[in-house]
Design a protein around this motif. Structure first.
Motif: not given
Length: 130
Positions: A19-21, A55-60, A67-71, A41-46
């Motif tokens: 999935t591209l976020c 951008m904060v993306v939650q993976i499970s 949370w993955l935090v891209g800066v 990992y079911h990514p979800q933009i938080i």
């Protein structure tokens, strides 16, 4: 912190199980954030800020989440300070997080090919404490 996903943040299902976020401008001079994440990992933009600076993306996985935090920090000092404050509030949240990206800073001139992004001493101390 208010959790909102502005219209500039998107999830796009790609081929090969990814999935591209992304958060950023779809046309012109791109200055956003991009993450490719395995679908399982079911990514979800938080959250994504309106300036495409993080951008904060939650993976499970197996009941656990992170949370993955891209800066994508600005090269303007005052804008970076605002970003540091926002990132600091994420850290204080207590959620397991991984921060990654382009922070547009170097603590030492030996780390940069351009003196433009080397911090002055007060900013270097602030960054070290971050």
């Amino acid at each position: 912190m208010e959790h909102k996903v502005p219209t500039n943040a998107r999830l796009v299902v790609c081929s090969h199980g990814y999935t591209l976020c992304y958060a950023g401008k779809p046309h012109g001079d791109y200055s956003g954030i991009v993450m490719f994440i395995r679908d399982h990992y079911h990514p979800q933009i938080i959250f994504s800020d309106d300036n495409e600076r993080y951008m904060v993306v939650q993976i499970s996985y197996e009941g656990e989440s992170i949370w993955l935090v891209g800066v994508n920090a600005s090269n303007v000092l005052r804008e970076r300070q605002v970003l540091w404050e926002a990132l600091d509030s994420l850290i204080r949240n207590g959620k397991p997080s991984l921060f990654m990206g382009d922070f547009h800073v170097c603590c030492d001139v030996g780390q940069s090919t351009s003196r433009h992004f080397v911090m002055d001493e007060p900013e270097a101390e602030e960054w070290a404490q971050f």
